[in-house]
Motif scaffolding. Structure first.
Motif, PDB file in Angstrom:
ATOM      1  N   GLN A  93       2.445  -6.573  -4.923  1.00  0.00           N
ATOM      2  CA  GLN A  93       2.887  -7.687  -4.029  1.00  0.00           C
ATOM      3  C   GLN A  93       3.146  -7.473  -2.556  1.00  0.00           C
ATOM      4  O   GLN A  93       2.780  -7.789  -1.691  1.00  0.00           O
ATOM      5  N   ALA A  94       3.888  -6.160  -2.367  1.00  0.00           N
ATOM      6  CA  ALA A  94       4.391  -5.630  -1.166  1.00  0.00           C
ATOM      7  C   ALA A  94       3.241  -5.311  -0.265  1.00  0.00           C
ATOM      8  O   ALA A  94       2.951  -5.639   0.855  1.00  0.00           O
ATOM      9  N   VAL A  95       2.064  -4.678  -0.926  1.00  0.00           N
ATOM     10  CA  VAL A  95       0.993  -4.193  -0.247  1.00  0.00           C
ATOM     11  C   VAL A  95       0.166  -5.386   0.098  1.00  0.00           C
ATOM     12  O   VAL A  95      -0.494  -5.378   1.135  1.00  0.00           O
TER      13      VAL A  95
ATOM     14  N   ALA B 184      -0.765  -6.610   4.103  1.00  0.00           N
ATOM     15  CA  ALA B 184      -2.203  -6.691   4.517  1.00  0.00           C
ATOM     16  C   ALA B 184      -2.146  -8.199   4.986  1.00  0.00           C
ATOM     17  O   ALA B 184      -2.926  -8.332   6.150  1.00  0.00           O
ATOM     18  N   ALA B 185      -1.475  -9.163   4.635  1.00  0.00           N
ATOM     19  CA  ALA B 185      -1.753 -10.569   5.190  1.00  0.00           C
ATOM     20  C   ALA B 185      -0.978 -10.992   6.372  1.00  0.00           C
ATOM     21  O   ALA B 185      -1.133 -11.401   6.980  1.00  0.00           O
TER      22      ALA B 185
ATOM     23  N   LYS C 244       0.518   2.295   1.551  1.00  0.00           N
ATOM     24  CA  LYS C 244      -0.468   1.262   2.528  1.00  0.00           C
ATOM     25  C   LYS C 244      -1.609   0.361   1.739  1.00  0.00           C
ATOM     26  O   LYS C 244      -2.175  -0.562   2.045  1.00  0.00           O
ATOM     27  N   THR C 245      -2.254   0.961   0.624  1.00  0.00           N
ATOM     28  CA  THR C 245      -3.157   0.589   0.066  1.00  0.00           C
ATOM     29  C   THR C 245      -3.002   0.436  -1.502  1.00  0.00           C
ATOM     30  O   THR C 245      -2.064   1.196  -2.154  1.00  0.00           O
ATOM     31  N   LYS C 246      -3.719  -0.296  -2.060  1.00  0.00           N
ATOM     32  CA  LYS C 246      -3.509  -0.490  -3.580  1.00  0.00           C
ATOM     33  C   LYS C 246      -3.743   0.935  -4.440  1.00  0.00           C
ATOM     34  O   LYS C 246      -3.440   1.304  -5.269  1.00  0.00           O
ATOM     35  N   LEU C 247      -4.647   1.780  -3.736  1.00  0.00           N
ATOM     36  CA  LEU C 247      -4.895   2.882  -4.525  1.00  0.00           C
ATOM     37  C   LEU C 247      -3.491   3.834  -4.446  1.00  0.00           C
ATOM     38  O   LEU C 247      -3.632   4.545  -5.442  1.00  0.00           O
ATOM     39  N   GLU C 248      -3.032   3.845  -3.502  1.00  0.00           N
ATOM     40  CA  GLU C 248      -1.716   4.559  -3.298  1.00  0.00           C
ATOM     41  C   GLU C 248      -0.740   3.849  -4.455  1.00  0.00           C
ATOM     42  O   GLU C 248      -0.036   4.895  -4.903  1.00  0.00           O
TER      43      GLU C 248
END
Length: 74
Positions: free
Chosen positions: A63-65, A69-70, A11-15
Protein backbone atom coordinates in the motif's frame (compact mmCIF):
# COMPACT_ATOMS: atom_id res chain seq x y z
CA UNK A 1 23.90 11.15 1.68
CA UNK A 2 20.94 10.67 -0.67
CA UNK A 3 22.69 7.70 -2.30
CA UNK A 4 23.05 6.02 1.08
CA UNK A 5 19.44 6.72 2.04
CA UNK A 6 18.28 5.20 -1.27
CA UNK A 7 19.63 1.84 -0.08
CA UNK A 8 17.08 1.89 2.74
CA UNK A 9 14.11 3.13 0.70
CA UNK A 10 11.60 0.70 -0.79
CA UNK A 11 10.51 2.06 -4.17
CA UNK A 12 9.13 -0.88 -6.19
CA UNK A 13 6.84 -3.81 -5.66
CA UNK A 14 9.69 -6.16 -6.54
CA UNK A 15 11.64 -4.86 -3.54
CA UNK A 16 8.58 -5.40 -1.35
CA UNK A 17 8.29 -9.00 -2.54
CA UNK A 18 11.98 -9.66 -1.89
CA UNK A 19 11.72 -8.23 1.63
CA UNK A 20 8.55 -10.21 2.24
CA UNK A 21 10.31 -13.40 1.20
CA UNK A 22 13.13 -12.73 3.67
CA UNK A 23 10.67 -11.88 6.44
CA UNK A 24 8.71 -15.03 5.66
CA UNK A 25 11.79 -17.22 5.95
CA UNK A 26 12.59 -15.73 9.33
CA UNK A 27 9.00 -16.04 10.52
CA UNK A 28 8.81 -19.72 9.55
CA UNK A 29 12.09 -20.43 11.32
CA UNK A 30 10.87 -18.65 14.45
CA UNK A 31 7.53 -20.43 14.21
CA UNK A 32 9.29 -23.78 14.08
CA UNK A 33 11.20 -22.86 17.22
CA UNK A 34 7.91 -21.98 18.93
CA UNK A 35 6.47 -25.35 17.96
CA UNK A 36 9.46 -27.06 19.60
CA UNK A 37 9.32 -24.90 22.74
CA UNK A 38 5.54 -25.10 23.08
CA UNK A 39 4.26 -28.47 21.85
CA UNK A 40 0.60 -28.81 21.06
CA UNK A 41 -1.92 -26.26 19.91
CA UNK A 42 -0.27 -23.22 21.48
CA UNK A 43 2.88 -23.82 19.41
CA UNK A 44 0.76 -23.98 16.26
CA UNK A 45 -1.00 -20.75 17.23
CA UNK A 46 2.35 -19.00 17.72
CA UNK A 47 3.50 -20.33 14.34
CA UNK A 48 0.42 -18.89 12.65
CA UNK A 49 0.87 -15.56 14.43
CA UNK A 50 4.48 -15.32 13.23
CA UNK A 51 3.56 -15.99 9.62
CA UNK A 52 0.41 -13.87 9.79
CA UNK A 53 2.43 -10.84 10.84
CA UNK A 54 4.44 -11.15 7.61
CA UNK A 55 1.27 -10.99 5.52
CA UNK A 56 0.12 -7.86 7.34
CA UNK A 57 3.52 -6.20 6.92
CA UNK A 58 3.62 -7.08 3.21
CA UNK A 59 0.16 -5.63 2.63
CA UNK A 60 1.13 -2.37 4.35
CA UNK A 61 4.37 -2.11 2.38
CA UNK A 62 2.52 -2.69 -0.91
CA UNK A 63 0.00 0.00 0.00
CA UNK A 64 2.81 2.40 0.85
CA UNK A 65 4.58 1.79 -2.45
CA UNK A 66 1.36 2.32 -4.41
CA UNK A 67 0.55 5.45 -2.39
CA UNK A 68 4.03 6.84 -2.94
CA UNK A 69 3.80 6.15 -6.69
CA UNK A 70 0.48 7.98 -6.88
CA UNK A 71 1.18 10.90 -4.57
CA UNK A 72 4.95 10.95 -4.01
CA UNK A 73 7.18 13.96 -4.48
CA UNK A 74 9.40 12.29 -7.10
Amino acid sequence: MKRVLRLFTIKTKLEVFMITYALGLGAVKRGQEYMIQYPGNIGKVFFLLCTGAVFIAAAKMLQAVEFDAAFGED
